[in-house]
Scaffold this motif. Structure first.
Motif, PDB file in Angstrom:
ATOM      1  N   SER A 320      -9.985  45.917 -36.656  1.00 19.22           N
ATOM      2  CA  SER A 320      -9.486  44.861 -35.774  1.00 19.22           C
ATOM      3  C   SER A 320      -9.006  43.660 -36.573  1.00 19.22           C
ATOM      4  N   GLU A 323      -5.659  44.634 -38.233  1.00 15.70           N
ATOM      5  CA  GLU A 323      -4.553  44.605 -37.281  1.00 15.70           C
ATOM      6  C   GLU A 323      -4.189  43.179 -36.891  1.00 15.70           C
ATOM      7  N   GLN A 422      -0.420  67.703 -33.358  1.00 22.17           N
ATOM      8  CA  GLN A 422      -1.393  66.617 -33.476  1.00 22.17           C
ATOM      9  C   GLN A 422      -1.156  65.732 -34.710  1.00 22.17           C
ATOM     10  N   GLY A 425      -0.090  61.810 -34.324  1.00 19.71           N
ATOM     11  CA  GLY A 425      -1.045  60.798 -33.909  1.00 19.71           C
ATOM     12  C   GLY A 425      -2.323  60.777 -34.712  1.00 19.71           C
ATOM     13  N   PHE A 427      -3.082  59.292 -37.379  1.00 24.49           N
ATOM     14  CA  PHE A 427      -3.430  57.985 -37.937  1.00 24.49           C
ATOM     15  C   PHE A 427      -3.730  56.940 -36.855  1.00 24.49           C
ATOM     16  N   ASP A 428      -3.765  57.366 -35.595  1.00 25.80           N
ATOM     17  CA  ASP A 428      -4.120  56.437 -34.514  1.00 25.80           C
ATOM     18  C   ASP A 428      -5.633  56.264 -34.437  1.00 25.80           C
ATOM     19  N   LYS A 429      -6.033  55.169 -33.811  1.00 22.81           N
ATOM     20  CA  LYS A 429      -7.472  54.906 -33.658  1.00 22.81           C
ATOM     21  C   LYS A 429      -8.129  55.955 -32.770  1.00 22.81           C
ATOM     22  N   ARG A 431      -8.697  59.016 -33.107  1.00 27.69           N
ATOM     23  CA  ARG A 431      -8.045  60.322 -32.990  1.00 27.69           C
ATOM     24  C   ARG A 431      -8.540  61.224 -34.106  1.00 27.69           C
ATOM     25  N   ALA A 449      -6.933  55.365 -39.473  1.00 24.05           N
ATOM     26  CA  ALA A 449      -6.268  54.171 -38.947  1.00 24.05           C
ATOM     27  C   ALA A 449      -6.423  53.004 -39.926  1.00 24.05           C
ATOM     28  N   LYS A 452      -4.056  53.666 -42.910  1.00 26.05           N
ATOM     29  CA  LYS A 452      -2.667  53.352 -42.582  1.00 26.05           C
ATOM     30  C   LYS A 452      -2.408  51.847 -42.618  1.00 26.05           C
ATOM     31  N   GLN A 453      -3.332  51.072 -42.030  1.00 22.10           N
ATOM     32  CA  GLN A 453      -3.125  49.627 -41.957  1.00 22.10           C
ATOM     33  C   GLN A 453      -3.158  48.989 -43.348  1.00 22.10           C
TER      34      GLN A 453
END
Length: 480
Positions: A320, A323, A422, A425, A427-429, A431, A449, A452-453
């Motif tokens: 968080s 981001e 799949q 997605g 690298f999505d939260k 997942r 995730a 990635k960030q």
């Protein structure tokens, strides 16, 4: 009053349409003139050329039949002569009807007169022959040849007049074509210049405000919410700018609320979780009396779950903050290969426990500009995931390479792989890939995730290549 994008486009298109229509009308008029001249050449001049040929052939036929008749006195030859004469008169009548210019009409009239004089001589000679009286045949022969030659010469002059008329009409066609070409080029050039100017005006009235909006959105993405978009633009873009201003203000408010939430979360969650963990450890160590074996197992479970919950809270808070741009990076020059070797040493006991062989491939120099602690977290997540999903006895390969765009690192495992649908997605939260028939591994779904960030914050990119049943390769590229 500001005009809308639709109105500006329609006015520009309408102006270009008027220019194009004007050029089309002019072209149609010129084509009509060309068509008229072409029809005149085809229907009149070509017909007159055919008439000239027919008249010449008829005259030659007359002279042949007449000469043979004089010599042989065969009535059938005289009939042929009369037929040729009538044919000549028919062709001459049609030619007089088609002759459009006074010069041609005068020439055909002269042809008619010369033909009549030629016929008079023939009729006179026939009268002498029928009477049986002697006459000067040589003189008649000479006069007939002279008048026949004069007739043929006049027909040749007619041909010359027809050719001159055709040449004149073709010259008119060339002039009309050249004029139409010049006007078309002028109108086309004007349309092109005006079209470019209109396009530049309309495009700039759209792209300049959009560029400012794009820059403003980039500032919002960087966490700057206090700027205000105010500029002259079409109403549609103005409404968009106003909407972005409202969104920016609300995002600023949400950002302040998030900062407050992070502070409370850190205090309200970490403190009690730490207390629970420490209290559980004390009970396991015998504080307050010895615990039964079953109680020891329960306390062990509580301690493990507390550790998992603390890790989850820490990961969620870290992501968080990443981001939201609240974490500060300390960039220094670092060797990516050295960071990889450090993590490989850390995870060696886990690899040995699962009988997994880790193979590394690193260059002599792999200098990057990075926050070493954050990049270590990236490397730990990628290698840790590879060990987690690789079955016992498998292998993990870690490779570092220098590329034109920077330095890359890739981690390849021999696990179950990731289904193609799949991968987008992954690298999505929250997942995690679900492979049919594979054991579901425990985890929060936040590690990739975070990877990635962090990589994006370093100006790099991260991606995955995988085939179900054949393992996966996770890679990232950082600028050198």
């Amino acid at each position: 009053m500001r005009t809308s994008i639709f109105s500006r486009l329609m006015m520009g298109y309408l102006f270009l349409l008027v220019l194009a229509t004007s050029m089309s009308l002019y072209t149609i008029v010129q084509l009509g003139r060309v068509r008229d001249v072409t029809h005149s050449i085809i229907l009149e001049d070509n017909a007159l050329m055919d008439a000239h040929k027919d008249l010449t052939d008829a005259v030659l036929s007359e002279t042949r039949y007449e000469q043979k008749y004089i010599v042989m006195n065969d009535p059938s030859l005289y009939d042929g002569f009369l037929a040729a004469r009538e044919e000549f008169k028919g062709h001459l009548g049609r030619a007089l009807m088609r002759a459009g210019s006074p010069a041609l009409q005068e020439a055909f009239q002269k042809v008619s007169v010369l033909h009549g004089r030629y016929q008079e001589l023939i009729d006179e000679e026939l009268v002498h022959r029928q009477s049986g009286a002697p006459y000067d045949a040589a003189r008649y022969r000479s006069d007939k040849d002279e008048r026949a030659n004069a007739l043929i010469e006049e027909l040749q002059r007619v041909r010359t007049l027809i050719q001159q008329d055709i040449f004149f009409k073709i010259s008119k066609l060339n002039a009309a074509g050249a004029s139409a070409s010049d006007v078309a080029m002028v109108i086309t050039g004007a349309s092109l210049v005006v079209g470019i100017l209109i396009s530049i005006f309309i495009t700039r009235s759209i792209t300049v405000p959009i560029a400012r909006i794009r820059k403003r959105t980039e500032e919002i993405g960087d966490g700057v919410y206090d700027a205000d978009l105010r500029f002259s633009s079409p109403p549609e873009i103005g409404a968009l700018a106003q909407a972005i201003n409202i969104m920016s203000a609300r995002l600023g408010e949400v950002d302040r609320m998030k900062a407050d939430f992070y502070a409370r979360m850190s205090h309200e969650l970490r403190t009690p979780l730490t207390s629970i963990k420490e209290g559980t450890n004390l009970l396991r160590d015998g504080a307050g009396g010895l615990a039964a074996e079953r109680q020891q197992r329960i306390l062990t479970i509580i301690a493990e779950e507390s550790d998992r919950l603390i890790d989850l809270v820490n990961s969620l808070l870290d992501l968080s903050k990443l981001e939201a741009g609240l974490l500060t990076y300390e960039f220094t020059q670092a060797e990516l290969a050295a960071l990889v070797s450090r993590v490989v040493v850390e995870v060696a006991p886990l690899a040995e426990a699962k009988q997994i062989r880790i193979r590394t491939e690193v260059p002599a120099s792999s200098v990057i500009r990075a926050d070493t602690e954050r990049i270590l977290l990236v490397i730990r997540n990628l290698i840790g995931n590879a060990l987690k999903f690789t079955p016992a006895g498998g292998g993990v390969s870690v490779a570092v390479r220098r590329l034109d765009g920077g330095v890359s690192m890739s981690v390849t495992d021999t696990g179950p792989g990731i289904p193609k649908e799949q991968q987008a997605g992954i690298f999505d939260k929250f997942r995690q890939a679900a492979v049919k028939g594979a054991t579901v591994m425990p985890g929060s779904g936040l590690g990739l995730a975070i990877v990635k960030q962090i990589v994006q914050d370093h100006g790099g990119k991260v991606w995955v290549e995988s085939e179900e049943g054949r393992g996966s390769t996770f890679s990232f590229l950082l600028p050198a």
